[in-house]
Design an enzyme around this catalytic site. Structure first.
Site, PDB file in Angstrom:
ATOM      1  N   CYS A 107       7.927 -13.751 -18.332  1.00 53.85           N
ATOM      2  CA  CYS A 107       8.136 -13.590 -19.765  1.00 53.85           C
ATOM      3  C   CYS A 107       6.821 -13.412 -20.537  1.00 53.85           C
ATOM      4  CB  CYS A 107       8.898 -14.747 -20.388  1.00 53.85           C
ATOM      5  SG  CYS A 107      10.531 -14.970 -19.711  1.00 53.85           S
ATOM      6  N   ARG A 134       4.972  -9.024 -16.899  1.00 49.23           N
ATOM      7  CA  ARG A 134       5.432 -10.418 -16.902  1.00 49.23           C
ATOM      8  C   ARG A 134       6.954 -10.512 -16.807  1.00 49.23           C
ATOM      9  NH1 ARG A 134       1.435 -14.200 -18.446  1.00 49.23           N
ATOM     10  NH2 ARG A 134       3.137 -15.675 -18.632  1.00 49.23           N
ATOM     11  N   TRP A 146      11.699 -12.189 -18.032  1.00 45.58           N
ATOM     12  CA  TRP A 146      12.029 -12.302 -16.608  1.00 45.58           C
ATOM     13  C   TRP A 146      13.087 -13.401 -16.536  1.00 45.58           C
ATOM     14  CZ3 TRP A 146      10.649 -16.069 -12.572  1.00 45.58           C
ATOM     15  CH2 TRP A 146      11.012 -15.628 -11.294  1.00 45.58           C
ATOM     16  N   ASN A 160       8.486 -18.755 -23.632  1.00 44.44           N
ATOM     17  CA  ASN A 160       8.139 -18.528 -22.223  1.00 44.44           C
ATOM     18  C   ASN A 160       8.008 -19.897 -21.580  1.00 44.44           C
ATOM     19  OD1 ASN A 160       7.167 -17.617 -19.747  1.00 44.44           O
ATOM     20  ND2 ASN A 160       5.044 -17.650 -20.473  1.00 44.44           N
ATOM     21  N   GLY A 161       8.724 -20.109 -20.483  1.00 37.69           N
ATOM     22  CA  GLY A 161       8.696 -21.403 -19.792  1.00 37.69           C
ATOM     23  C   GLY A 161      10.118 -21.783 -19.421  1.00 37.69           C
ATOM     24  N   GLU A 201       0.629 -10.378   5.062  1.00 34.03           N
ATOM     25  CA  GLU A 201       0.469  -9.714   3.766  1.00 34.03           C
ATOM     26  C   GLU A 201       1.122  -8.326   3.790  1.00 34.03           C
ATOM     27  OE1 GLU A 201      -0.100 -10.213   0.842  1.00 34.03           O
ATOM     28  OE2 GLU A 201      -0.799  -8.350  -0.042  1.00 34.03           O
ATOM     29  N   LYS A 208       4.034  -7.168   1.171  1.00 30.43           N
ATOM     30  CA  LYS A 208       3.819  -6.044   0.248  1.00 30.43           C
ATOM     31  C   LYS A 208       4.889  -4.976   0.437  1.00 30.43           C
ATOM     32  CE  LYS A 208       1.464  -7.010  -1.916  1.00 30.43           C
ATOM     33  NZ  LYS A 208       0.463  -7.881  -2.459  1.00 30.43           N
ATOM     34  N   GLU A 225       8.214  -6.180  -0.984  1.00 30.70           N
ATOM     35  CA  GLU A 225       8.144  -6.292  -2.441  1.00 30.70           C
ATOM     36  C   GLU A 225       8.310  -4.942  -3.143  1.00 30.70           C
ATOM     37  OE1 GLU A 225       4.297  -7.781  -3.566  1.00 30.70           O
ATOM     38  OE2 GLU A 225       5.044  -8.639  -5.426  1.00 30.70           O
ATOM     39  N   HIS A 262       9.231 -14.091  21.941  1.00 32.53           N
ATOM     40  CA  HIS A 262       9.953 -15.358  21.782  1.00 32.53           C
ATOM     41  C   HIS A 262      11.105 -15.248  20.792  1.00 32.53           C
ATOM     42  CE1 HIS A 262       7.077 -17.341  24.338  1.00 32.53           C
ATOM     43  NE2 HIS A 262       6.086 -16.853  23.594  1.00 32.53           N
ATOM     44  N   LYS A 284       5.028 -10.822 -12.477  1.00 29.36           N
ATOM     45  CA  LYS A 284       3.693 -11.041 -11.922  1.00 29.36           C
ATOM     46  C   LYS A 284       3.277 -12.511 -11.892  1.00 29.36           C
ATOM     47  CE  LYS A 284      -0.693  -8.904 -11.363  1.00 29.36           C
ATOM     48  NZ  LYS A 284      -0.452  -8.668  -9.930  1.00 29.36           N
TER      49      LYS A 284
HETATM   50  C1  AGP Z   1       1.970 -10.434  -4.670  1.00 30.56           C
HETATM   51  O1  AGP Z   1       2.139  -9.083  -4.388  1.00 30.56           O
HETATM   52  C2  AGP Z   1       3.105 -11.070  -5.284  1.00 30.56           C
HETATM   53  N1  AGP Z   1       3.506 -10.459  -6.488  1.00 30.56           N
HETATM   54  C3  AGP Z   1       3.119 -12.588  -5.310  1.00 30.56           C
HETATM   55  O2  AGP Z   1       3.301 -13.017  -4.007  1.00 30.56           O
HETATM   56  C4  AGP Z   1       1.889 -13.315  -5.906  1.00 30.56           C
HETATM   57  O3  AGP Z   1       0.799 -13.162  -5.063  1.00 30.56           O
HETATM   58  C5  AGP Z   1       2.238 -14.805  -6.085  1.00 30.56           C
HETATM   59  O4  AGP Z   1       3.294 -14.922  -6.988  1.00 30.56           O
HETATM   60  C6  AGP Z   1       1.066 -15.635  -6.527  1.00 30.56           C
HETATM   61  O5  AGP Z   1       0.598 -15.249  -7.783  1.00 30.56           O
HETATM   62  P1  AGP Z   1      -0.793 -15.788  -8.306  1.00 30.56           P
HETATM   63  O6  AGP Z   1      -1.844 -15.236  -7.400  1.00 30.56           O
HETATM   64  O7  AGP Z   1      -0.913 -15.283  -9.704  1.00 30.56           O
HETATM   65  O8  AGP Z   1      -0.760 -17.281  -8.224  1.00 30.56           O
END
Ligand code: AGP
Length: 592
Positions: free
Chosen positions: A2, A29, A74, A98-99, A464, A468, A471, A487, A587
């Site tokens: 948000c 956001r 969000w 926001n929160g 990672e 990615k 996502e 395994h 984000k």
């Molecule tokens: C990364 O591509 C993601 N959007 C997500 O995993 C992100 O890294 C995670 O939410 C942590 O965010 P931060 O680094 O702002 O704490």
């Protein structure tokens, strides 16, 4: 999660349009719904819509007034819909939040029993109702009385019919006040909304309040005592927030990986001595973070143990707090977060401090909650990252972790290690500019599942790579240790799956090559991302090969992760997905 923004200008200025433009810059956001409330000091008007901020554009002409607040959402409580969009209204009062209001259900029940009606499924609407009931001509008192009843986290802005000010309150969610160069004052969840409007800002502290008018900003502490606002530079500028000719922010930010590493190396000298001090008497390190930041931590562990010989564990921040971690004053907790706002990471840091540990923050956000808490902050100088998927900030985090380990290691090895990192920007540039990943991206785009694997540092990068790809392309994927293939995961391998084996360390090449053979034996499609020429030759014609520049094995994570992040980007584009705004994600995740 948000984005919120408010603006107060001189009478007859157009606040709605300004807030609209600010919200557009905060869409990373959240982009489930958006809304703006406007007043000229008399009536309050609201427009809110499900979907992206752009949906508000046709209605802007009808929103007249010099005071406005806006929100891009969000969704956490209640589905994305017009009704659940902010601002929420109660009579002449409108709020954006926001929160999370944790006790909203009981408050709602109580207010309903008093005859109040609710029009949304959100936790936030209770704030509007409570404020309206508490308001007796004094914005500040009404807001203070309202937040006293709330449990949870909030950055709140309120406007009210008959008032020429925005009232704001903050607890555990970010809020900044911007002093405009244009005769207006502003309030926002974060800096990009105020880029090019303000050069200075105040970062509102937890429990504090603000009253914002066109020509004045008053800040109050939790006891409603006026406090002198600490003013700091606002660094976001629009030029850095533009796409700069790229089709997506993800591509632009991947191209900025070399600069992110270079600037992180330059910024590091400013904290070196404080860092050495923090590491005095430390016998154990715990690294924590979420998602991509956690993956950077997996690489950091290896650096700290290999370069500095300090036993290091890595835990996701959401788990960390519930595992009764054994922490004392000889423990140092490294909390990694691009935003510095992620609730799980911030709470992990808070818990560590309460248990006597030192906390070193590794963050891209100089004024974040994490920075405020930390004993020392190591800056990640990646610059603003707009794409929800983290790229250049992750590479900057790895650079910071490399430098931390190099700083506290033995002097005899230090010079060598530190010298090495200067090659990284050029190596990453070569990968991003020259890599031929199109065939592999096509293979992934058509597959039913993509499995990334590797050993040691390649395993960390495989984790990672998988995150990615999931996502931004929505293809089911897993990242695991190459030795684990046989395994269990091997049962999933068939013609419709792609297995990508990362092999950057010559010493481990033979063992990791076994995984490729096993995939091929089961008729799975295989790809190898490698810096080892012999490996490439061995699999030529049998697997898709992506050859990376040869480099020191401890630098390989930088280039291998640039390659896999680029692969995720290309795959998303082939599948016609917008990598900048993955579905259901935001984000910064400021809820636990
Ligand atoms: C990364 O591509 C993601 N959007 C997500 O995993 C992100 O890294 C995670 O939410 C942590 O965010 P931060 O680094 O702002 O704490």
């Amino acid at each position: 999660m948000c984005g919120i923004m408010g603006c107060v200008g001189p009478a007859s200025s157009d606040a709605a349009n300004t807030v609209y433009k600010g919200l557009k810059k905060l869409e990373y956001r959240g982009y489930d719904s958006a809304g703006i409330a406007v007043t000229d000091g008399n009536a309050v008007n609201v427009v809110k819509k499900k979907g992206a901020v752009e949906k508000l554009l046709p209605s802007l002409a009808g929103l007249n007034g010099n005071i406005a607040i806006g929100h891009t959402r969000w969704a956490t409580h209640g589905k994305p819909s017009d009704a659940n969009a902010h601002p929420h209204r109660s009579g002449g009062v409108c709020i954006v939040h926001n929160g999370i209001i944790e006790n909203y259900a009981e408050l709602r029940e109580e207010l309903s029993s008093l005859g109040e009606t609710f029009y949304s499924e959100t936790d936030s609407e209770v704030v509007a109702v409570l404020f309206r009931r508490n308001y007796r001509g004094d914005l500040l008192r009404a807001l203070a009385e309202t937040v006293k009843l709330l449990k949870g986290s909030y950055a709140l802005m309120v406007i009210c019919a008959g008032e020429q000010k925005i009232a704001a309150a903050k607890y555990k969610s970010p809020l900044i006040i911007g002093y405009g160069d244009d005769g207006k004052n502003y309030c926002a969840s974060d800096e990009p909304a105020l880029a090019d409007k303000c050069k200075i800002m105040t970062v509102l502290g937890d429990g504090c309040f603000a009253l914002i008018s066109a020509d004045n900003v008053e800040i109050y502490d939790g006891g409603l005592r006026p406090v002198t606002a600490k003013k700091v530079p606002l660094t976001a500028v629009s030029a850095e927030l533009s796409l700069n000719g790229c089709s997506h922010y993800m591509l632009k930010e991947l191209r900025e990986v070399p600069v992110s590493v270079k600037n992180t190396v330059s910024a590091f000298s400013g904290v070196e001595s404080k860092l050495k001090e923090a590491f005095k008497n430390v016998s154990r390190v715990i690294i924590t973070g979420c998602g991509t930041a956690y993956h950077a931590g997996l690489i950091g562990k290896r650096y700290l143990e290999r370069f500095a010989g300090i036993p290091t564990e890595v835990q996701t921040a959401g788990e960390f707090r519930y595992t009764e971690p054994l922490i004392n004053e000889n423990t140092l907790v490294l909390a990694i977060s691009q935003s510095g706002e992620t609730a799980d990471t911030v709470e992990a840091a808070r818990l560590s401090l309460a248990k006597g540990a030192k906390v070193v923050a590794v963050t891209n956000s100089a004024y974040s909650e994490l920075t405020r808490l930390a004993t020392v902050t190591v800056p990640v100088a990646a610059g603003p990252e707009i794409c929800v998927a983290a790229t250049k900030s992750y590479t900057g985090q790895i650079a910071a972790l490399y430098l931390i380990a190099a700083t506290i290691c033995d002097e005899s090895v230090k010079t060598n290690i530190l010298g090495n990192i200067n090659c990284v920007p050029e190596l990453c540039k070569q990968v991003i500019e020259n890599i031929n990943i199109n065939t592999l991206a096509h293979m992934c785009a058509k597959s039913r599942g993509v499995y990334f694997m590797g050993r040691d540092l390649d395993y960390a990068v495989a984790r990672e790579a998988s995150l990615k790809l999931k996502e931004v392309s929505y293809i089911p994927s897993e990242g695991y240790a190459a030795g684990e293939l046989k395994h269990g995961t091997l049962a999933l391998i068939d013609r419709k799956t792609v297995s990508v084996v990362l092999i950057t360390d010559k010493e481990l090449a033979e063992k990791s090559a076994n995984a490729v053979e096993q995939v091929l034996a089961r008729k799975g499609k295989a790809a190898v991302i490698t810096c080892v020429k012999e490996v490439a030759e061995n699999f030529e014609g049998r697997a898709e090969i992506v050859l990376l520049p040869k480099c020191d094995k401890f630098l390989a994570p930088f280039i291998a992760s640039s390659a896999v992040q680029y692969l995720a980007y290309r795959t998303a584009v082939l599948r016609r997905k917008n990598p900048d705004k993955p579905r259901n994600l935001a984000k910064s995740v400021t809820v636990e």
